[in-house]
Design an enzyme around this catalytic site. Structure first.
Site, mmCIF file in Angstrom:
data_model
loop_
_atom_site.group_PDB
_atom_site.id
_atom_site.type_symbol
_atom_site.label_atom_id
_atom_site.label_comp_id
_atom_site.label_asym_id
_atom_site.label_seq_id
_atom_site.Cartn_x
_atom_site.Cartn_y
_atom_site.Cartn_z
ATOM 1 N N GLN A 1 -11.831 7.013 -4.445
ATOM 2 C CA GLN A 1 -12.277 7.629 -3.202
ATOM 3 C C GLN A 1 -13.656 8.252 -3.417
ATOM 4 O OE1 GLN A 1 -11.172 7.358 -0.226
ATOM 5 N NE2 GLN A 1 -9.098 6.570 -0.478
ATOM 6 N N PHE B 1 -3.298 5.341 4.161
ATOM 7 C CA PHE B 1 -4.182 5.019 5.274
ATOM 8 C C PHE B 1 -3.497 5.290 6.608
ATOM 9 C CE2 PHE B 1 -5.997 2.223 8.484
ATOM 10 C CZ PHE B 1 -7.347 2.493 8.354
ATOM 11 N N ASP C 1 -7.700 -7.283 1.532
ATOM 12 C CA ASP C 1 -6.729 -7.446 2.611
ATOM 13 C C ASP C 1 -7.365 -6.946 3.887
ATOM 14 O OD1 ASP C 1 -5.140 -4.818 3.830
ATOM 15 O OD2 ASP C 1 -6.188 -4.418 1.950
ATOM 16 N N ASP D 1 -2.863 8.363 -1.743
ATOM 17 C CA ASP D 1 -4.181 8.987 -1.740
ATOM 18 C C ASP D 1 -4.430 9.613 -0.377
ATOM 19 O OD1 ASP D 1 -4.310 6.486 -0.440
ATOM 20 O OD2 ASP D 1 -6.473 6.397 -0.704
ATOM 21 N N ASP E 1 0.850 -1.179 0.000
ATOM 22 C CA ASP E 1 0.000 0.000 0.000
ATOM 23 C C ASP E 1 0.894 1.241 0.000
ATOM 24 O OD1 ASP E 1 0.912 0.365 2.578
ATOM 25 O OD2 ASP E 1 -0.971 -0.140 3.544
ATOM 26 N N SER E 2 0.280 2.398 -0.164
ATOM 27 C CA SER E 2 1.058 3.617 -0.404
ATOM 28 C C SER E 2 1.436 4.361 0.862
ATOM 29 C CB SER E 2 0.240 4.571 -1.285
ATOM 30 O OG SER E 2 -0.902 5.025 -0.569
ATOM 31 N N GLY E 3 0.830 3.984 1.988
ATOM 32 C CA GLY E 3 1.033 4.728 3.221
ATOM 33 C C GLY E 3 -0.072 5.720 3.506
#
Length: 386
Positions: A200, A107, A277, A157, A103-105
């Protein structure tokens, strides 16, 4: 190659998705890349810090997991993306030679709201470990994921917790779209790897539609659905999936991020989701909760302390089949590590069995009946206490 030995099968060189069967909106397919094939619908065990907690990599694989998830934020802080790259990349570092999604970080940055500052450029935040300041831009997020060497990478995001105002949700959605374009440029052309955009829009239908259509126009290799299971009721999440999934390309995988319970999974698959996930099965295992075909079983409950029966005598997983409830209760109440290990093993086994059951049912055109049967068993509940 010795005489008489068969030649090895050629490995695919690109990232592809093949839809093998549909049953209503439910889909069964294969995501293929050089490191292997992900059978969908798929559940990805979460390996936040390059490890699925309380599990050996071989165990995770043997349960049927085709892919695991790593966390860009946590790996960036410790041990560091550059260090992992120097050590041969995340697959070698974690002894997992199969597909990895990172994931991109985004969250984690949301969850650190008190430690962050958002801007068009990116997000500035303080490490929760030592307070050191970092700047995470879309470009840096992709750079870190490329250093890790993950097969599937997420755009950066801005994820908004619900409930939130429509104005706040729209601002975050539009920023995420602009960041998606920057991430796509940074990612470039990487054969065998993929970058997914993230839809989103919170719980606002028109914003979900706008986000999905704008990301579709970017022609990415896959699409994630984010910003759900962040405080809203399940029916709201499912409504948003019902709006979003039909707008996404049929020939690209769809990944619902951070979801969820077994019921979330089966309901989301019925609306067209391919990949999931969630930390739930591993976290629950560390807190004395087992997921089974009978539903949830709380091993902290005193009803189990004299029960010689296993969690499920018909399970193929030794943790569910070969240990008594009394022993599991003892381990949990004594805070023994083996209790967490066995219940995590059981939970991940159940989640993988649930996905395999759905794949089989979709392939055979009986998904609706299968879904009803699974949910009926949950409703009946656990076996009676002794």
């Amino acid at each position: 190659m010795g005489k008489g030995q068969p030649l090895p099968e050629p490995r695919p060189t690109d990232f592809t998705f093949k839809l093998n069967a549909t049953d209503g909106a439910a889909r069964c397919g294969e995501v293929t890349m050089p490191r292997g094939t992900i059978r969908t619908p798929a559940f990805m065990p979460v390996g936040t810090a390059a490890t699925v907690k309380f599990m050996y990599p071989g165990q995770v694989r043997d349960l049927g997991a085709d892919v695991i998830l790593g966390n860009t934020y946590h790996l960036m802080l410790r041990p560091g993306a550059e260090r992992i790259a120097e050590l041969g990349g995340l697959h070698k570092f974690a002894n997992w030679p199969y597909p990895i999604l990172t994931d991109s970080g985004g969250f984690q940055v949301m969850s650190l709201a008190k430690l962050r500052k958002m801007s068009e450029k990116g997000v500035e935040f303080k490490s929760h470990i030592d307070g050191v300041k970092y700047m995470m831009t879309p470009e840096r997020s992709i750079e870190i994921q490329c250093l890790l060497g993950s097969d599937i990478q997420m755009q950066l995001d801005e994820c908004t917790r619900l409930p939130a105002s429509e104005e706040e949700i729209e601002k975050a959605m539009q920023l995420s779209l602009r960041w998606a374009e920057r991430c796509k440029t940074q990612f470039g052309d990487r054969p065998g790897q993929a970058m997914f955009g993230i839809v989103q829009g919170g719980d606002i239908p028109r914003l979900r539609e706008e986000s999905a259509l704008a990301l579709k126009a970017l022609d990415l290799k896959g699409y994630s659905i984010g910003g759900l299971a962040v405080g809203e009721p399940q029916e709201v999440m499912l409504d948003m999936l019902g709006i979003t999934c039909p707008l996404l390309p049929d020939n690209k995988p769809r990944y619902l991020m951070g979801v969820g319970t077994p019921d979330d999974l089966i309901e989301s698959v019925s609306r067209g989701v391919d990949m999931f996930d969630c930390v739930m099965p591993t976290r629950a295992g560390r807190h004395g909760l087992a997921y089974t075909r009978f539903g949830k079983i709380n091993l902290k409950n005193a009803r189990h302390k004299d029960d010689p029966r296993p969690l499920d005598p018909e399970s193929a997983c030794p943790a569910a089949r070969d240990y008594s409830r009394a022993y599991l209760y003892h381990l949990v109440k004594s805070n023994e590590a083996l209790g967490s290990m066995l219940l995590t093993w059981n939970n991940l086994a159940y989640y993988q069995d649930l996905m395999q059951g759905m794949r089989d049912a979709i392939s055979e055109g009986r998904f609706t009946d299968h879904k009803a049967s699974v949910k009926e068993a949950w409703t009946r509940g656990d076996i009676p206490a002794l």
